[in-house]
Write an enzyme that holds these catalytic residues in place. Structure first.
Site, PDB file in Angstrom:
ATOM      1  N   GLY A  12      13.494  42.885  60.307  1.00 54.92           N
ATOM      2  CA  GLY A  12      12.163  43.403  59.968  1.00 54.92           C
ATOM      3  C   GLY A  12      11.462  42.447  59.021  1.00 54.92           C
ATOM      4  N   ALA A  14       9.134  40.090  59.565  1.00 58.79           N
ATOM      5  CA  ALA A  14       7.805  39.540  59.856  1.00 58.79           C
ATOM      6  C   ALA A  14       6.709  40.117  58.975  1.00 58.79           C
ATOM      7  CB  ALA A  14       7.463  39.763  61.326  1.00 58.79           C
ATOM      8  N   GLY A  16       5.609  43.193  55.615  1.00 58.69           N
ATOM      9  CA  GLY A  16       5.942  44.178  54.592  1.00 58.69           C
ATOM     10  C   GLY A  16       7.089  43.770  53.681  1.00 58.69           C
ATOM     11  N   ILE A  17       8.013  44.698  53.460  1.00 55.53           N
ATOM     12  CA  ILE A  17       9.121  44.475  52.518  1.00 55.53           C
ATOM     13  C   ILE A  17      10.011  43.335  53.003  1.00 55.53           C
ATOM     14  CG2 ILE A  17      11.217  45.541  51.573  1.00 55.53           C
ATOM     15  CD1 ILE A  17       9.662  48.263  51.680  1.00 55.53           C
ATOM     16  N   ALA A  20       8.551  40.031  52.120  1.00 59.78           N
ATOM     17  CA  ALA A  20       8.680  39.739  50.681  1.00 59.78           C
ATOM     18  C   ALA A  20      10.112  39.358  50.324  1.00 59.78           C
ATOM     19  CB  ALA A  20       8.232  40.960  49.873  1.00 59.78           C
ATOM     20  N   TYR A 151      13.479  61.161  58.981  1.00 56.82           N
ATOM     21  CA  TYR A 151      13.477  59.927  58.165  1.00 56.82           C
ATOM     22  C   TYR A 151      14.442  60.128  56.995  1.00 56.82           C
ATOM     23  CZ  TYR A 151      11.482  55.986  55.481  1.00 56.82           C
ATOM     24  OH  TYR A 151      11.289  54.817  54.773  1.00 56.82           O
ATOM     25  N   LYS A 155      17.828  57.932  56.330  1.00 54.95           N
ATOM     26  CA  LYS A 155      17.977  57.144  55.097  1.00 54.95           C
ATOM     27  C   LYS A 155      19.153  57.645  54.261  1.00 54.95           C
ATOM     28  CE  LYS A 155      14.648  54.170  55.826  1.00 54.95           C
ATOM     29  NZ  LYS A 155      14.962  52.758  56.136  1.00 54.95           N
ATOM     30  N   THR A 188       2.625  49.138  52.462  1.00 52.83           N
ATOM     31  CA  THR A 188       2.858  48.367  53.697  1.00 52.83           C
ATOM     32  C   THR A 188       2.235  49.124  54.868  1.00 52.83           C
ATOM     33  OG1 THR A 188       4.883  49.474  54.413  1.00 52.83           O
ATOM     34  CG2 THR A 188       5.146  47.662  52.823  1.00 52.83           C
TER      35      THR A 188
END
Ligand SMILES: NC(=O)C1=CN([C@@H]2O[C@H](COP(=O)(O)OP(=O)(O)OC[C@H]3O[C@@H](n4cnc5c(N)ncnc54)[C@H](O)[C@@H]3O)[C@@H](O)[C@H]2O)C=CC1
Ligand SMILES: CCCCCC(=O)CC\C=C/C=C/C=C/[C@@H](O)[C@@H](O)CCCC(=O)O
Length: 254
Positions: A12, A14, A16-17, A20, A151, A155, A188
């Protein structure tokens, strides 16, 4: 862990988080393989990164974490190009309570799949050099978020998997540390238009979002850097809030 010359894989990556995290690892001397299913965003980012850090230190590989075949190919390409894998930031994720089975498939099963396949290269049991795996969970992996039950479940699963794997890794001598990063709300694309992706829970989506400062992705990346470099925190989950960071505490029955 000293980072200069270390080889990292970020999923992941490319946007957002993940973007960074990629940038902070590059700033600290790592080589980074960026895995993401979004080829256009990956290629755009590569143009920027190659100018800043040189062509030798980054590699973009289109990869959907739902595909074992694509993950295997991406990890092998990383090893062939850079010579191994020292760090995995297992970060790809979505938020969509309407397509909840797909969300579990990406956010939980995908994270487990990438971790297991990476261990085939990283674990000392398989001839690897050891390393560290940081799984991106969420505060929703520690406390429930009513607007997002699946979600939350996925998580919580990521946090549980991380903690169990940390203990297993120590016992089986993989030489690999495991941590979870658990951010609060971060600015994001994942949060854009969430009301449309919460289904029957959409009326609950207002909760803290109107009242708190959204985190900048750089604050999460700094916390990930802390986990990657601090060898004393195996199995810990680091929560990141708008007013600071804190390691989670859990009850113990064993
Ligand atoms: N934004 C937030 O408030 C928070 C996000 N998180 C978690 O952080 C992680 C990253 O999310 P954000 O950067 O916010 O989202 P984002 O939407 O900005 O970026 C997610 C990246 O993951 C990629 N991706 C999505 N599904 C994929 C798949 N099947 N295979 C490969 N790549 C895939 C996307 O193409 C995108 O580049 C996720 O696991 C998310 O659950 C955790 C806490 C808070
Ligand atoms: C609407 C779903 C968004 C999900 C995206 C995330 O992963 C964000 C984090 C998930 C859950 C957050 C829970 C928040 C709980 C509150 O009780 C409070 O603890 C928030 C404090 C926020 C802060 O200070 O940063």
């Amino acid at each position: 862990m000293a980072l200069y010359g270390k080889i990292a894989v970020v999923t992941g990556a490319a946007m957002g988080i993940g973007r960074a995290i990629t940038e902070i690892l590059l700033q600290n001397g790592c080589k980074v393989a960026l895995l993401d299913m979004n080829e256009a965003a990956g290629n755009d980012l590569m143009e920027v990164l190659e100018k800043l850090y040189g062509e030798e230190r980054t590699l973009f590989l289109q990869c959907n974490v739902e595909s074992e075949e694509q993950i295997k190919a991406a990890l092998q390409k990383t090893v062939d190009t850079f010579g191994g894998i020292d760090i995995l930031c297992n970060n790809a994720g979505i938020l969509n309570e309407l397509t909840w089975e797909k969300m579990v498939s990406i956010n939980l099963i995908g994270a487990i799949r990438v971790a297991y396949l990476t261990l085939e290269h990283m674990s000392k049991l398989n001839g690897g050099q050891g390393g560290v795996i940081v799984n991106t969970a969420s505060i929703a992996g520690i406390e429930p978020i009513a607007s997002s039950p699946v979600y939350t479940a996925a998580k919580h699963g990521v946090v549980g998997f991380t903690r169990a794997m940390a203990t297993a890794s120590t016992a089986l001598e993989y030489g690999v540390r495991f941590n979870a990063i658990c951010p609060s709300f971060v600015e994001t694309t994942l949060l854009i238009g969430i009301g449309d992706r919460l289904g029957q829970f959409s009326e609950l989506d207002k909760s803290p979002l109107d009242k708190i400062r959204l985190l900048d992705v750089s604050e999460v990346a700094e916390a990930v850097l802390e986990l990657v470099t601090d060898g004393t925190k195996n199995g810990e989950a680091l929560m990141v809030f708008s007013d600071g960071k804190e390691y989670a505490t859990f009850p113990s029955f064993i």
